[in-house]
Enzyme design. Structure first.
Site, mmCIF file in Angstrom:
data_model
loop_
_atom_site.group_PDB
_atom_site.id
_atom_site.type_symbol
_atom_site.label_atom_id
_atom_site.label_comp_id
_atom_site.label_asym_id
_atom_site.label_seq_id
_atom_site.Cartn_x
_atom_site.Cartn_y
_atom_site.Cartn_z
ATOM 1 N N ASP A 33 0.829 -1.208 0.000
ATOM 2 C CA ASP A 33 0.000 0.000 0.000
ATOM 3 C C ASP A 33 0.862 1.256 0.000
ATOM 4 O O ASP A 33 0.491 2.280 -0.581
ATOM 5 C CB ASP A 33 -0.934 -0.011 1.224
ATOM 6 C CG ASP A 33 -2.206 0.775 0.981
ATOM 7 O OD1 ASP A 33 -2.246 1.546 0.017
ATOM 8 O OD2 ASP A 33 -3.158 0.630 1.767
ATOM 9 N N CYS A 87 -3.872 5.747 -2.027
ATOM 10 C CA CYS A 87 -4.569 4.892 -2.982
ATOM 11 C C CYS A 87 -4.681 5.674 -4.281
ATOM 12 O O CYS A 87 -5.249 6.771 -4.299
ATOM 13 C CB CYS A 87 -5.959 4.494 -2.497
ATOM 14 S SG CYS A 87 -6.853 3.492 -3.716
ATOM 15 N N ASN A 102 -1.190 4.968 4.924
ATOM 16 C CA ASN A 102 -1.756 4.275 6.087
ATOM 17 C C ASN A 102 -1.212 4.933 7.342
ATOM 18 O O ASN A 102 -0.199 5.624 7.322
ATOM 19 C CB ASN A 102 -1.313 2.810 6.086
ATOM 20 C CG ASN A 102 -1.870 2.051 4.906
ATOM 21 O OD1 ASN A 102 -1.190 1.870 3.912
ATOM 22 N ND2 ASN A 102 -3.106 1.631 5.006
HETATM 23 P P1 HMG Z 1 -8.987 -4.556 -16.737
HETATM 24 O O1 HMG Z 1 -8.242 -3.657 -17.645
HETATM 25 O O2 HMG Z 1 -10.472 -4.471 -16.704
HETATM 26 O O3 HMG Z 1 -8.515 -6.059 -16.912
HETATM 27 O O4 HMG Z 1 -8.422 -4.303 -15.264
HETATM 28 P P2 HMG Z 1 -8.942 -7.156 -17.918
HETATM 29 O O5 HMG Z 1 -9.471 -8.287 -17.119
HETATM 30 O O6 HMG Z 1 -9.804 -6.574 -19.014
HETATM 31 O O7 HMG Z 1 -7.531 -7.528 -18.530
HETATM 32 C C1 HMG Z 1 -6.756 -6.541 -19.203
HETATM 33 C C2 HMG Z 1 -5.302 -6.989 -19.255
HETATM 34 O O8 HMG Z 1 -4.751 -7.034 -17.927
HETATM 35 C C3 HMG Z 1 -5.132 -8.390 -19.822
HETATM 36 O O9 HMG Z 1 -3.864 -8.396 -20.489
HETATM 37 C C4 HMG Z 1 -5.043 -9.245 -18.587
HETATM 38 O O10 HMG Z 1 -4.335 -10.440 -18.806
HETATM 39 C C5 HMG Z 1 -4.289 -8.347 -17.633
HETATM 40 P P3 HMG Z 1 -3.758 -8.149 -22.067
HETATM 41 O O11 HMG Z 1 -4.627 -9.197 -22.683
HETATM 42 O O12 HMG Z 1 -4.263 -6.757 -22.325
HETATM 43 O O13 HMG Z 1 -2.305 -8.296 -22.327
HETATM 44 N N1 HMG Z 1 -4.569 -8.643 -16.228
HETATM 45 C C6 HMG Z 1 -3.622 -8.681 -15.270
HETATM 46 N N2 HMG Z 1 -2.303 -8.479 -15.304
HETATM 47 C C7 HMG Z 1 -1.640 -8.604 -14.141
HETATM 48 N N3 HMG Z 1 -2.249 -8.889 -12.952
HETATM 49 C C8 HMG Z 1 -3.575 -9.085 -12.892
HETATM 50 C C9 HMG Z 1 -4.300 -8.986 -14.093
HETATM 51 N N4 HMG Z 1 -5.607 -9.124 -14.361
HETATM 52 C C10 HMG Z 1 -5.760 -8.909 -15.670
HETATM 53 N N5 HMG Z 1 -4.138 -9.381 -11.718
HETATM 54 C C11 HMG Z 1 -7.887 -5.177 -13.084
HETATM 55 C C12 HMG Z 1 -8.936 -5.023 -14.158
HETATM 56 C C13 HMG Z 1 -8.585 -5.715 -11.864
HETATM 57 C C14 HMG Z 1 -6.820 -6.140 -13.575
HETATM 58 C C15 HMG Z 1 -7.253 -3.785 -12.827
HETATM 59 O O14 HMG Z 1 -8.245 -2.824 -12.651
HETATM 60 C C16 HMG Z 1 -6.352 -3.809 -11.618
HETATM 61 O O15 HMG Z 1 -5.278 -4.414 -11.627
HETATM 62 N N6 HMG Z 1 -6.777 -3.112 -10.520
HETATM 63 C C17 HMG Z 1 -6.021 -3.089 -9.271
HETATM 64 C C18 HMG Z 1 -5.875 -1.675 -8.838
HETATM 65 C C19 HMG Z 1 -5.089 -1.616 -7.550
HETATM 66 O O16 HMG Z 1 -4.136 -2.357 -7.340
HETATM 67 N N7 HMG Z 1 -5.492 -0.693 -6.652
HETATM 68 C C20 HMG Z 1 -4.828 -0.519 -5.411
HETATM 69 C C21 HMG Z 1 -4.998 -1.686 -4.488
HETATM 70 S S1 HMG Z 1 -6.524 -1.667 -3.599
HETATM 71 C C22 HMG Z 1 -6.222 -0.566 -2.292
HETATM 72 O O17 HMG Z 1 -5.218 0.093 -2.263
HETATM 73 C C23 HMG Z 1 -7.224 -0.508 -1.158
HETATM 74 C C24 HMG Z 1 -6.745 -1.229 0.099
HETATM 75 O O18 HMG Z 1 -5.501 -0.693 0.532
HETATM 76 C C25 HMG Z 1 -7.785 -1.090 1.224
HETATM 77 C C26 HMG Z 1 -8.188 0.356 1.536
HETATM 78 O O19 HMG Z 1 -7.340 1.247 1.644
HETATM 79 O O20 HMG Z 1 -9.410 0.539 1.731
HETATM 80 C C27 HMG Z 1 -6.553 -2.727 -0.130
HETATM 81 MG MG MG Z 2 -5.228 1.051 1.629
#
Ligand code: HMG
Ligand code: MG
Length: 305
Positions: free
Chosen positions: A17, A241, A250
């Protein structure tokens, strides 16, 4: 006065994070060193990275390399955050000990963060749960924006409760309430913890506090008073974030550890060692981090010249 626990568990989430939202990109080796130093400071749980789209979060693009290179200490659980089954497969291949899934309590934030509706995310989490079960590892269900959403504002408690129930039903071992934008206040934290505990009496809760508005430590204390014994924190207070405008890091781990240890609540973390890690982290991040104890010292005003 509520009875406070004798010991709590802290998950150090800085390598995920924290680093995910720093502008600068960190070399794999720097991340590995950070994780190694945190292990030496006594953490039993470290969120070492996330397996997410490199387009969404470029800073996490080398997580597989980090998991391959990091030294693993006996007794330490190395957690990987995954948003979908794709990420879960990569995390399991990288020998993550545990998965953290994430879904937001508000539709707009979930769409921006995960590019899915809440229902679609829950379907993905069901697939993650299946993969985790096959691999024999536990997973935690994080509910983001549980205390407020940057796009939708107030989030009704029952909306959070329903999501927590769904995650429990899918097999989450722990449900974590995420104050993504540090909007929560201690009374609100106590109230939400109580209603979630009433609805899920057998599921342990975790608080994931951000300190955007300075309420982080107070929120930790409020949850502690309600019986929560598991907390996330980030060394130095780094992070935020990327899909939550204005979110700061955090709550700083060394500040949480200081507060708890001074209250006689064991964390298992070596505070002087952690303070050293916080100062080192500030050096590699290259900007002033918000944590307080790394500047003030932990025993007396003269501890740091
Ligand atoms: P998308 O563009 O809709 O994905 O993103 P898709 O399913 O259409 O796939 C697009 C491409 O991404 C494909 O590759 C997939 O293979 C690839 P391409 O065919 O174009 O070459 N792909 C991936 N690659 C690596 N790792 C993966 C993955 N999945 C698909 N896991 C997706 C949807 C969910 C992937 C994207 O939106 C994403 O990665 N989001 C994560 C964002 C993130 O990390 N945010 C921060 C973390 S959450 C947070 O901080 C909150 C927390 O701290 C709690 C709080 O504070 O409340 C936990
Ligand atoms: Mg967080």
């Amino acid at each position: 006065m509520a009875t406070l626990p004798e010991r709590v568990t802290i998950t150090e989430v800085g390598p995920r994070d924290g680093l995910q939202n720093e502008e600068q990109y960190f070399e794999t080796q720097q991340k590995v060193e950070l994780i190694a130093r945190l292990g030496e400071a006594g953490f039993s749980r470290i969120e070492a990275g996330s397996f997410v789209s490199p387009k969404a979060i470029p800073q996490m693009r080398d997580t597989a390399g980090v998991f391959a290179a990091m030294p693993r200490r006996e007794g330490v659980t190395y957690v990987a955050l995954v948003p979908n089954a794709f990420g879960a497969r990569s995390a399991i291949a990288g020998r993550a000990d545990e998965l953290a899934t994430v879904v937001s309590a508000s539709e707009t934030h979930n769409k921006r963060n995960i590019n899915r509706s809440v229902e679609e995310s829950l379907q993905e989490i069901e697939a993650v749960a299946g993969l985790a079960s096959d691999a024999g590892i536990p997973w935690a269900g994080y509910v983001s924006t549980a205390f407020g959403c940057p796009y939708e504002g107030d989030v009704p408690e029952q909306q959070v409760v329903r999501l927590c129930q769904r995650l429990r039903d899918l097999g989450a071992g722990v449900v974590a309430l995420g104050d993504t934008i540090g909007a929560g206040n201690p009374r609100q934290v106590a109230s939400l913890v109580r209603v979630v505990q009433d609805a899920l009496p057998d599921t342990p809760l975790r608080l994931h506090a951000h300190d955007t508005r300075g309420t982080g430590l107070a929120n930790v204390f409020a949850a502690l008073q309600e019986g929560v014994e598991s907390f996330d924190a980030s060394v130095g207070g780094m992070g935020g974030c990327p899909y939550a405008p204005g979110a700061a890091g955090n709550v700083a781990t060394e500040d949480v550890v200081y507060m708890l240890e001074e209250m006689g609540i064991a964390t298992g973390v070596d505070l002087p060692a952690l303070v050293e890690v916080a100062r080192w982290t500030e050096g590699i991040v290259g900007r002033k981090l918000p944590g307080r104890v790394k500047d003030a010292g932990f025993t007396s005003a003269t501890e740091r010249e």
